[in-house]
Design a protein around this motif. Sequence first.
Motif, PDB file in Angstrom:
ATOM      1  N   ASP A  59       5.165  -2.033   1.659  1.00  0.00           N
ATOM      2  CA  ASP A  59       3.760  -2.768   2.406  1.00  0.00           C
ATOM      3  C   ASP A  59       3.473  -3.915   1.823  1.00  0.00           C
ATOM      4  OD1 ASP A  59       1.351  -2.817   3.602  1.00  0.00           O
ATOM      5  OD2 ASP A  59       0.233  -1.655   2.117  1.00  0.00           O
ATOM      6  N   TYR A  60       3.088  -4.883   2.598  1.00  0.00           N
ATOM      7  CA  TYR A  60       2.899  -6.094   1.900  1.00  0.00           C
ATOM      8  C   TYR A  60       1.568  -7.019   2.598  1.00  0.00           C
ATOM      9  CZ  TYR A  60       3.328 -11.378   1.632  1.00  0.00           C
ATOM     10  OH  TYR A  60       3.106 -12.616   1.191  1.00  0.00           O
ATOM     11  N   ARG A  61       0.608  -7.370   1.461  1.00  0.00           N
ATOM     12  CA  ARG A  61      -0.544  -8.069   1.872  1.00  0.00           C
ATOM     13  C   ARG A  61      -0.463  -9.259   1.205  1.00  0.00           C
ATOM     14  NH1 ARG A  61      -4.695  -4.725   4.926  1.00  0.00           N
ATOM     15  NH2 ARG A  61      -3.645  -2.512   4.661  1.00  0.00           N
ATOM     16  N   ARG A  62      -0.194 -10.478   1.944  1.00  0.00           N
ATOM     17  CA  ARG A  62      -0.097 -11.745   1.342  1.00  0.00           C
ATOM     18  C   ARG A  62      -1.335 -11.775   0.683  1.00  0.00           C
ATOM     19  NH1 ARG A  62       2.234 -16.037   3.579  1.00  0.00           N
ATOM     20  NH2 ARG A  62       1.387 -18.014   2.627  1.00  0.00           N
ATOM     21  N   ASP A  63      -1.033 -12.427  -0.544  1.00  0.00           N
ATOM     22  CA  ASP A  63      -2.072 -12.833  -1.598  1.00  0.00           C
ATOM     23  C   ASP A  63      -2.607 -11.863  -2.173  1.00  0.00           C
ATOM     24  OD1 ASP A  63      -1.755 -15.497  -1.020  1.00  0.00           O
ATOM     25  OD2 ASP A  63      -3.292 -15.799   0.487  1.00  0.00           O
ATOM     26  N   GLU A  64      -2.152 -10.613  -2.070  1.00  0.00           N
ATOM     27  CA  GLU A  64      -2.814  -9.229  -2.749  1.00  0.00           C
ATOM     28  C   GLU A  64      -1.823  -8.818  -3.426  1.00  0.00           C
ATOM     29  OE1 GLU A  64      -5.777  -7.074  -0.407  1.00  0.00           O
ATOM     30  OE2 GLU A  64      -5.430  -8.500   0.968  1.00  0.00           O
ATOM     31  N   TYR A  65      -0.955  -7.995  -2.810  1.00  0.00           N
ATOM     32  CA  TYR A  65      -0.004  -7.325  -3.522  1.00  0.00           C
ATOM     33  C   TYR A  65       1.377  -6.986  -2.680  1.00  0.00           C
ATOM     34  CZ  TYR A  65      -1.696  -3.310  -0.752  1.00  0.00           C
ATOM     35  OH  TYR A  65      -1.819  -2.544   0.372  1.00  0.00           O
ATOM     36  N   ILE A  66       2.659  -6.638  -3.296  1.00  0.00           N
ATOM     37  CA  ILE A  66       3.596  -6.238  -2.367  1.00  0.00           C
ATOM     38  C   ILE A  66       3.891  -4.707  -3.012  1.00  0.00           C
ATOM     39  CG2 ILE A  66       5.525  -7.527  -3.834  1.00  0.00           C
ATOM     40  CD1 ILE A  66       7.006  -7.639  -1.332  1.00  0.00           C
ATOM     41  N   GLU A  67       4.000  -3.952  -2.027  1.00  0.00           N
ATOM     42  CA  GLU A  67       4.577  -2.700  -2.475  1.00  0.00           C
ATOM     43  C   GLU A  67       6.036  -2.393  -2.134  1.00  0.00           C
ATOM     44  OE1 GLU A  67       2.131   1.440  -1.870  1.00  0.00           O
ATOM     45  OE2 GLU A  67       3.366   0.894   0.085  1.00  0.00           O
ATOM     46  N   LEU A  68       6.972  -1.936  -2.943  1.00  0.00           N
ATOM     47  CA  LEU A  68       8.172  -1.600  -2.977  1.00  0.00           C
ATOM     48  C   LEU A  68       8.375   0.050  -2.969  1.00  0.00           C
ATOM     49  CD1 LEU A  68       9.557  -4.335  -5.061  1.00  0.00           C
ATOM     50  CD2 LEU A  68       9.417  -4.318  -2.631  1.00  0.00           C
ATOM     51  N   PRO A  91     -13.560  -2.449 -10.691  1.00  0.00           N
ATOM     52  CA  PRO A  91     -12.141  -2.756 -10.848  1.00  0.00           C
ATOM     53  C   PRO A  91     -11.921  -4.345 -11.237  1.00  0.00           C
ATOM     54  CG  PRO A  91     -12.849  -2.694  -8.610  1.00  0.00           C
ATOM     55  CD  PRO A  91     -13.905  -2.366  -9.275  1.00  0.00           C
ATOM     56  N   ALA A  92     -10.869  -4.693 -11.604  1.00  0.00           N
ATOM     57  CA  ALA A  92     -10.311  -5.986 -12.289  1.00  0.00           C
ATOM     58  C   ALA A  92      -9.820  -6.804 -11.219  1.00  0.00           C
ATOM     59  CB  ALA A  92      -9.586  -5.695 -13.518  1.00  0.00           C
ATOM     60  N   GLY A  93     -10.466  -7.170 -10.523  1.00  0.00           N
ATOM     61  CA  GLY A  93     -10.055  -8.211  -9.207  1.00  0.00           C
ATOM     62  C   GLY A  93      -9.424  -7.422  -7.937  1.00  0.00           C
ATOM     63  N   GLY A  94      -9.184  -8.100  -7.237  1.00  0.00           N
ATOM     64  CA  GLY A  94      -8.416  -7.625  -6.076  1.00  0.00           C
ATOM     65  C   GLY A  94      -9.506  -7.364  -4.882  1.00  0.00           C
ATOM     66  N   MET A  95      -9.023  -7.043  -3.992  1.00  0.00           N
ATOM     67  CA  MET A  95     -10.140  -6.913  -2.563  1.00  0.00           C
ATOM     68  C   MET A  95     -10.044  -5.534  -2.290  1.00  0.00           C
ATOM     69  SD  MET A  95      -9.662 -10.122  -0.187  1.00  0.00           S
ATOM     70  CE  MET A  95      -8.105  -9.810   0.307  1.00  0.00           C
ATOM     71  N   ARG A  96      -9.173  -4.779  -2.627  1.00  0.00           N
ATOM     72  CA  ARG A  96      -8.922  -3.309  -2.481  1.00  0.00           C
ATOM     73  C   ARG A  96      -8.002  -2.628  -3.418  1.00  0.00           C
ATOM     74  NH1 ARG A  96      -7.479  -4.464   3.373  1.00  0.00           N
ATOM     75  NH2 ARG A  96      -6.847  -6.611   2.652  1.00  0.00           N
ATOM     76  N   THR A  97      -7.940  -1.370  -3.673  1.00  0.00           N
ATOM     77  CA  THR A  97      -6.867  -0.766  -4.405  1.00  0.00           C
ATOM     78  C   THR A  97      -5.452  -1.100  -3.670  1.00  0.00           C
ATOM     79  OG1 THR A  97      -8.337   0.765  -4.755  1.00  0.00           O
ATOM     80  CG2 THR A  97      -6.272   1.370  -5.454  1.00  0.00           C
ATOM     81  N   ALA A  98      -4.778  -1.740  -4.732  1.00  0.00           N
ATOM     82  CA  ALA A  98      -3.311  -2.244  -4.138  1.00  0.00           C
ATOM     83  C   ALA A  98      -2.385  -0.827  -3.819  1.00  0.00           C
ATOM     84  CB  ALA A  98      -2.695  -2.994  -5.207  1.00  0.00           C
ATOM     85  N   GLY A  99      -1.954  -1.025  -2.535  1.00  0.00           N
ATOM     86  CA  GLY A  99      -0.893  -0.091  -2.331  1.00  0.00           C
ATOM     87  C   GLY A  99      -1.341   1.166  -1.894  1.00  0.00           C
ATOM     88  N   GLY A 100      -2.447   1.454  -1.672  1.00  0.00           N
ATOM     89  CA  GLY A 100      -3.213   2.655  -1.459  1.00  0.00           C
ATOM     90  C   GLY A 100      -3.816   2.437   0.163  1.00  0.00           C
ATOM     91  N   ASP A 101      -4.314   3.789   0.763  1.00  0.00           N
ATOM     92  CA  ASP A 101      -4.965   3.624   1.851  1.00  0.00           C
ATOM     93  C   ASP A 101      -6.406   3.095   1.399  1.00  0.00           C
ATOM     94  OD1 ASP A 101      -3.154   4.346   3.648  1.00  0.00           O
ATOM     95  OD2 ASP A 101      -3.368   6.641   3.005  1.00  0.00           O
ATOM     96  N   SER A 102      -6.991   2.138   2.159  1.00  0.00           N
ATOM     97  CA  SER A 102      -8.344   1.375   1.546  1.00  0.00           C
ATOM     98  C   SER A 102      -9.357   1.991   2.779  1.00  0.00           C
ATOM     99  CB  SER A 102      -8.171  -0.208   1.590  1.00  0.00           C
ATOM    100  OG  SER A 102      -7.716  -0.559   2.850  1.00  0.00           O
ATOM    101  N   ARG A 115       6.740   4.561  -5.678  1.00  0.00           N
ATOM    102  CA  ARG A 115       6.229   3.166  -5.216  1.00  0.00           C
ATOM    103  C   ARG A 115       6.341   2.355  -6.481  1.00  0.00           C
ATOM    104  NH1 ARG A 115       0.792   3.550  -3.342  1.00  0.00           N
ATOM    105  NH2 ARG A 115       0.474   5.453  -4.238  1.00  0.00           N
ATOM    106  N   LEU A 116       6.734   0.692  -6.406  1.00  0.00           N
ATOM    107  CA  LEU A 116       6.575   0.002  -7.124  1.00  0.00           C
ATOM    108  C   LEU A 116       5.422  -1.067  -6.613  1.00  0.00           C
ATOM    109  CD1 LEU A 116       7.214  -1.586  -9.888  1.00  0.00           C
ATOM    110  CD2 LEU A 116       9.212  -2.508  -8.671  1.00  0.00           C
ATOM    111  N   VAL A 117       4.302  -1.416  -7.174  1.00  0.00           N
ATOM    112  CA  VAL A 117       3.399  -2.232  -6.596  1.00  0.00           C
ATOM    113  C   VAL A 117       2.955  -3.307  -7.549  1.00  0.00           C
ATOM    114  CG1 VAL A 117       1.059  -2.401  -5.569  1.00  0.00           C
ATOM    115  CG2 VAL A 117       2.064  -0.145  -5.503  1.00  0.00           C
ATOM    116  N   SER A 118       3.189  -4.589  -7.153  1.00  0.00           N
ATOM    117  CA  SER A 118       3.244  -5.806  -7.891  1.00  0.00           C
ATOM    118  C   SER A 118       2.175  -6.647  -7.182  1.00  0.00           C
ATOM    119  CB  SER A 118       4.554  -6.790  -7.728  1.00  0.00           C
ATOM    120  OG  SER A 118       4.194  -7.903  -8.669  1.00  0.00           O
TER     121      SER A 118
END
Lengths: 541, 305, 321
Positions: free
Chosen positions: A219-228, C167-178, A243-246
């Motif tokens: 999953d990839y959200r630009r400017d937010e995170y990339i999930e591998l 939460p420490a920044g970000g617009m949603r919990t990363a890598g999960g269903d928001s 899952r590896l989320v950066s």
Amino acid sequence: MIKRLVVLLIVLAMLVPALPVALAQDGEQVLYVGLDVGPGGYNNSMPYNYGAGHTMHIKMYTPLFVWNADSTDMEPFIVESYESNDDFTVWTFKLREDVYFSDGEQLTAHDVKFTADFMTAPDINVENFNHVNEAYAQIEGFDARRNGEADELVGVQVIDDFTFQYTLSTPNPRVYGRMYGTYVFPEHAIDFEPADYQTTDWWYNPDKQVGSGPFVVGDYRRDEYIELVPNEYYFKGKPKLDRLVSRYFPDETAAVLALAAGEIDFSYVSPDVIPTLDQDKFTIFSGNSYVSIFFHVDYSNSPEAWQDLRVRQAFMYAVDRQAIADIVLEGTHSVLPCLVPIESVYTDDLNDYAYDPDMARELLAEAGVDPSDLGTIDWITHPGYANPLMRDAVQATQAYLADVGIQAEMRYLDLPTWRTTYLAEGYHMGFRGQAYPIFSPPLTNLYTNAGGQGGDIIGWDWAATGFEAKVSEIQLAPTFEEYTAKLGELCQMENEQLPWLPMWVGQRYGAANNRIQDFYWYPAGGGGPYDDHAELWYVED
Amino acid sequence: MSEQMKPLTNNAAQVVQIEAKARIETPTQIAWRRFKRHRLALISLIVLVIIMVMAAAAPLFTRYDPNEMSLRDRALSPNGEHWFGTDNLGRDMWTRTIYGGRISLQVGLAAALISTVIGVILGAVSGYYGRLIDMVIMRITDVVMTFPPIIIMLTVAAIAGTGLTNVILIIGGLRWPATTRLVRGQYLSLKNQEFVLAARTMGLPDWIIIMRHILPNVMAPLMANVTFAVSAAILAEAGLSFLGMGIPLPTPTWGNIMENARSLTILQDKPWMWMPAAIATLTTVLCINFVGDGLRDALDPQQIM
Amino acid sequence: MGGYILRRLLINIPVLFLVTFLVFSLIEIAPGDVVDYFISPDMMQYTTEEDIQRLRERTGLDQPFLVRYGKWLGRLAQGDLGYSFVESQRVDELIVAHMKNTLPLMGAAWLMGVVFGISLGVFVGLRQYSVWDFSLTGLSFLGLSVPAFISGILGLYIFSVRLGWFPAGGMRTAGGDSSLGDALYHLVLPAATLAVMDIARNMRYMRFAMLEVLNQDYITTARAKGLRPRLVHYRHAMRNALLPVITIVGLSLPQLVAGAVFIETIYSWRGMGSLYLNAVSGRDYPVIMGVNLVFAVMVLGANLLTDIAYSAVDPRVRFED
């Protein structure tokens, strides 16, 4: 009314933290990290298109060579063996036969050839040609291919399914020094043209992206995170993580705060924040950055006195570089005798320019230069070296220079302004760092008149001062011993002639939460690439 | 709620008495007399003067040089020797704070003055005359309001170079549209009131009506605006240095001292390296605010004290 | 009134035109271009002059200034904002994507500013020189005396690292269903940080306006008539005091945008502020122009609405047709 408002507020405030937060499911191995944070951190770059970002690229693709674990050597990655002819112009590489892409297809020499032709296509749409050129410009037929005169890069040829050959236009005894960023793409899965390299959604689309690294895009959200997510065909074994989320942090401090808050388990950290981290909770990874920090003089624009070696020596003696490294930079940097940041090549008779303000004054007097004749030195800083720690180091340098009567003033510029000012000779001295990896030192760039820092720009004649000759000796040195010996001689020349004023080379740091097991990280310039064995990482509470 | 209100009815005799007294005083004297009664405003004025004097005569209040480095005395917490401690280069924080006031107060006050003067003149003219003049001035204001400040700063830094004057001009020059719109709004609603109409029928020249009759009624929002302009300018100076055009280091300013808090170590463990500047800014802005309060009460033509 | 609005709308067209030209010129004068951003001397090791020339051609930067401006205008007339150099995406898509994130942030901050600012302003206005007045004034000025960047870091440090409430920044919990709840949870801290300045400002102006109004004859009359204080305060005083504050609330838009630049960076918020900041540092002029156009339309719209609202609620203000 006011009372009601207050009550409403309190209720709202209590409600908010109670809202649900998505968490990893039981038993699922998820790792949240900030692998490449800060301005210019990893966000959406593709392989070959930037100088940095390798730390993420190597999770998805496999290069031919990688740096070793501590950036002191180069080692084959998906290459099994290699050999050259006697004059180092023809190189034959044998690929490993167990490398598979994430869709199960095998990686072959045809993919290597495809990638070479693809990346050198005349209409390839990349922003930064540096990496393409690094990988392919030394190969025969590169110019013809780039100019559109040839349909292929003739210097790269397939011998058999797992063997390919490079024919070089100039001999290079250490060809692999330029192959660490040569990622191999799947010929069968690339469904876009070179002209769409940057604009295609292929790179981050989980339905399209195919790679040979330990992970693929989930999953990839630009400017937010990339999930591998794992590539089950990875040749070193399927990763343990599910899952590896950066996460992407445009600001470094924000990443450190997220690390302290426990939201991510790893981040690059600047040295000054290390004391604030809980020693029992975090493991600090550190290493030589191989980035040399220095002042370079623009001789064509500065007062003529700077062309006098004694004045430059006076500068070196006037500044207590050791004290700045030890105290202001809190021991995270060491003093450089020249721009070469590799201690193992240093000769015995280097001048360490130890702090000696009286010597500085003497040298100035000897040169017949009154410090006030130098005016106020107009310094400019590259934005990459404007962090709080470096600002303190610069201010300390200013104070030391002021002690011998030399005044200086620093301007902090953004990237386009920096380069414009640099080319327009609108400054006296620049302050910046230069990545100086042991296997691909920026020799042509730094020490030749035609290079990026060429004599025509800063007004130093590299041919007349003997540097150009030394550079070609280094480049053609047939053995590693001779190579390092020549690098040492280069350092000696620099140390004596002081074409620029070398300052420090720094350690860089990353902090990892002890929850992560079998984790490895090294602050390799641009992220390496090096094999960090991400397939072995896992999380344990 | 109403217990704390002032008495609702005025004592008629008292009013007469005050008015009788007023006849023999000039308006300035009345204002000063009223201002003095406002104790907090008076104290604030005194504090403000003290801060300004300390900044202007900084060398008299310290025996250190603001840029003198002493790596041995690095990062000391406040003590008898260094009242506010020292920073990462061993420079005395007390000295840097009072020297910082030199630049920051100059920038804050001068930029606020520039934006207020331009804003009041244009806003008053625009609101009072209306019609075409209003349309033209307001559209110019619109254009300036939509300018991207960051690009303007980059451009000015490249063409005109950096320095205190440019910093002041840039900050003041970009802030006036807000003041203009504010003042204009007030003039629009005040110009049709009886006292203005009365003045007009008396045949008083426009500028007298604009300056003497309407302006005092605009004092309240204007003073608030000045307060915010000062704080915004002090903070903006620090922001400018990030674009390569602020006051260059090591010259201390309150803005760049506060920027020290970017480092997590300083934010968490070494508050003395940034707090003094924040407190100085806060005190200055609060004092200006209270002086503004007092000034408003003193000048308010409708207020009877 | 209708004629006035129409005239204002029409005159905004040349104003916008002028703004685009001026901004385009400024970008031209500002040092460097996007190619200078891509190619930094320390990364130039293998980059050649031909590569740089190729980039200039591809980005159209080899053409003269007026030609580029003409082309930009021509495309704009067809509703095309162009293509971002740095982000490799259509500018209109970029703006829509970032706007979706910025609107909740700025909207929430603006709303907090209006609601808390005005109610606190009325509150202290009715209690001039009380303990409440001083403490709330002092508190609100705290937010004004610290740069937005530092207050952002402080907010994160206190409420996220120390207290662990947000939460420490970000617009949603990363890598999960928001979920919506998750998004709101992430919104609170940045919006509140952004609102701090606005609350302080609105509160101060509202307080002044209340004091002003409470001295007016009609309030004295209303009191003399024996109306309940509550009615006098809220029906008569507050409504009239709101008038000057309308201008302030309208003016707060550009200031919110300016604050958002820093807040978005520190809270890793993918909004217009960070888009703009990146575009400026990359001299990505299609994005700068696009964002600036949207911003200009918003400011002009807010100014127009302010003027209309002003004349609608204040019978003393008339716009001459």
